[in-house]
Motif scaffolding. Structure first.
Motif, short mmCIF file in Angstrom:
data_model
loop_
_atom_site.label_atom_id
_atom_site.label_comp_id
_atom_site.label_asym_id
_atom_site.label_seq_id
_atom_site.Cartn_x
_atom_site.Cartn_y
_atom_site.Cartn_z
N GLN A 333 0.60 -1.29 -0.08
CA GLN A 333 0.31 0.04 0.20
C GLN A 333 0.53 1.37 -0.39
O GLN A 333 0.74 1.99 -0.83
N ALA A 334 1.97 1.63 0.67
CA ALA A 334 2.57 2.70 1.01
C ALA A 334 2.88 2.21 -0.71
O ALA A 334 4.13 3.90 -0.89
N THR A 335 3.60 1.66 -1.25
CA THR A 335 4.55 1.30 -2.35
C THR A 335 3.69 2.16 -3.60
O THR A 335 3.81 2.93 -4.20
N LEU A 336 2.06 1.87 -3.90
CA LEU A 336 0.94 2.12 -4.55
C LEU A 336 1.06 3.66 -4.34
O LEU A 336 0.87 4.42 -5.40
N LEU A 337 0.94 4.38 -3.03
CA LEU A 337 0.53 5.32 -2.35
C LEU A 337 1.97 6.24 -3.32
O LEU A 337 1.57 7.26 -3.77
N GLY A 363 4.56 0.10 7.08
CA GLY A 363 4.95 0.29 5.52
C GLY A 363 6.21 1.18 5.75
O GLY A 363 6.08 2.10 6.15
N ASN A 364 6.52 0.12 4.76
CA ASN A 364 7.78 0.61 3.79
C ASN A 364 7.86 0.73 2.33
O ASN A 364 7.42 0.08 1.96
N LEU A 365 8.62 1.40 1.58
CA LEU A 365 8.51 2.29 0.46
C LEU A 365 9.30 0.49 -0.44
O LEU A 365 10.21 0.29 0.65
N ASP A 368 13.16 -1.27 -4.88
CA ASP A 368 13.79 -2.64 -5.71
C ASP A 368 13.03 -2.49 -7.02
O ASP A 368 13.30 -2.92 -7.56
N ILE A 369 11.48 -1.90 -6.53
CA ILE A 369 10.47 -2.67 -8.19
C ILE A 369 10.49 -1.07 -8.35
O ILE A 369 9.54 -1.42 -9.52
N LEU A 370 11.09 -0.04 -8.41
CA LEU A 370 10.55 0.90 -8.67
C LEU A 370 11.24 1.25 -10.21
O LEU A 370 12.26 1.18 -10.63
N ALA A 371 10.89 1.61 -11.16
CA ALA A 371 11.19 1.96 -12.29
C ALA A 371 12.78 3.37 -12.04
O ALA A 371 11.91 4.53 -11.04
#
Length: 371
Positions: A333-337, A363-365, A368-371
């Motif tokens: 959820q943190a990464t989605l936001l 929640g932690n971002l 490693d999956i971010l472009a």
């Protein structure tokens, strides 16, 4: 006992992602996808698990993800809701509740609006017989005056929400029929999404409708497809589920990409938990079932700032526990936001003396999956 899969898995694309032969169309877009194989949750039953995934709490009453995003980002299209929900028609299995796309303690204008198949896609939107658009406009104007008097007296923000929703419903009388009308879509698009896409209310038709809503700047669109709860009869059940969802899911990603929209649109595919690697019920060479498994499961994402063509996370050899790079629901959820431009720790709403947020105090971002 442990029950291996009845289906074959192969590596696909330059990324070498392992994908079942039940998903041939998904395999074709393997290099667009990011697989997270280390999702985990605390919830073990459907209702608390899907409530947790949608709202950040196993107990109902909190705002859903789409409501939080609508509240945080606002609208880009004043003629359609910020948050639209599409549910595959005539599917059995675990029930769905409107609170899964509800606004909780946020103002009700942020709740999701369900679109249905049929002549009345949004309930009570069409004028009844004998009521003309001009008559409806006059009624809303007079009702607005009464509501304004009530608001001036009581200063209740929900009154303003109600006024805004009436006006939105009036505009939707024009915008919803337009977006639901697929007659202008060319044959090659229907072929791309599959033959079911010509039948309103199917998962394929909903995927095509989702693309049309994205084109019209709807912020958050959520599709639900029931029927994955195979405690028994899994081989036949999963074949049917994959047949209904594989082609259209892949087509949505490919269609967004060919229109130059994928880089700005985040596509997420998954469920509330996984299934056990061991059998539930009688194990035979051709039949078995699997129980709920919250310790590890897989989802995939595409577009919207996600790094394509990677697999993140790993389980132990028995697919029972996570061995590497765990991703909790709160982390997801943190990464989605974050991908939508929101700091999950800053998006809050004060209710009953406390500042609430989607990720609660967790929640932690997942960098490693971010472009």
């Amino acid at each position: 006992p442990l029950a291996g899969t009845a289906f074959k898995f192969k590596q696909h694309g330059q990324s070498g992602a392992w994908i079942s032969d039940l998903l041939p169309h998904t395999a074709e877009i393997a290099d667009e996808l990011c697989f997270i194989k280390s999702m985990h949750t605390e919830a073990i039953n459907h209702d608390p698990a899907i409530t947790f995934f949608q709202t950040g709490s196993q107990i109902s009453g909190r705002p859903s993800m789409g409501a939080w995003i609508s509240y945080g980002l606002g609208s880009m299209n004043k003629n359609l809701p910020d948050f639209c929900v599409l549910v595959t028609k005539d599917k059995g299995g675990q029930p769905l509740y409107s609170r899964l796309w509800g606004s909780g303690f946020l103002p009700s204008k942020f709740q999701g609006i369900q679109f249905r198949s049929g002549n009345d896609p949004v309930l009570y939107l069409t004028n009844p017989d004998g009521v003309s658009p001009a008559c409806r406009r006059l009624m809303l104007d007079r009702l607005h005056d009464l509501h304004q008097l009530q608001y001036d007296r009581e200063v209740d923000p929900e009154i303003q929400t109600r006024m805004a929703q009436y006006e939105m419903a009036y505009r939707m009388q024009t915008s919803v029929p337009e977006v639901m009308d697929l007659s202008g879509e060319p044959d090659y698009i229907f072929d791309m999404y599959g033959s079911d896409s010509r039948t309103p209310g199917t998962f394929a038709a909903n995927c095509l409708l989702a693309r049309r809503l994205v084109e019209r700047d709807v912020r958050f669109i959520q599709l639900y497809h029931q029927g994955w709860d195979q405690h028994g009869g899994l081989p036949n059940g999963i074949r049917q589920q994959c047949k209904e969802t594989d082609q259209a899911s892949a087509a949505l990603v490919a269609d967004l990409k060919q229109r130059g929209m994928l880089e700005d649109t985040l596509v997420i595919w998954g469920g509330e938990f996984g299934r056990t690697s061991y059998c539930q019920g009688k194990l035979t060479p051709t039949d078995y079932g699997r129980d709920h498994h919250p310790r590890c499961f897989t989802i995939w994402l595409a577009g919207g700032g996600i790094k394509p063509g990677i697999t993140y996370g790993e389980t132990d050899p028995y697919s029972y526990n996570i061995a590497q790079n765990p991703v909790h629901v709160y982390d997801f959820q943190a990464t989605l936001l974050h991908l939508l431009g929101i700091d999950h720790e800053q998006l809050t709403f004060k209710y009953q003396g406390r500042h609430f947020r989607l990720t609660d105090v967790h929640g932690n971002l997942v960098q490693d999956i971010l472009a």
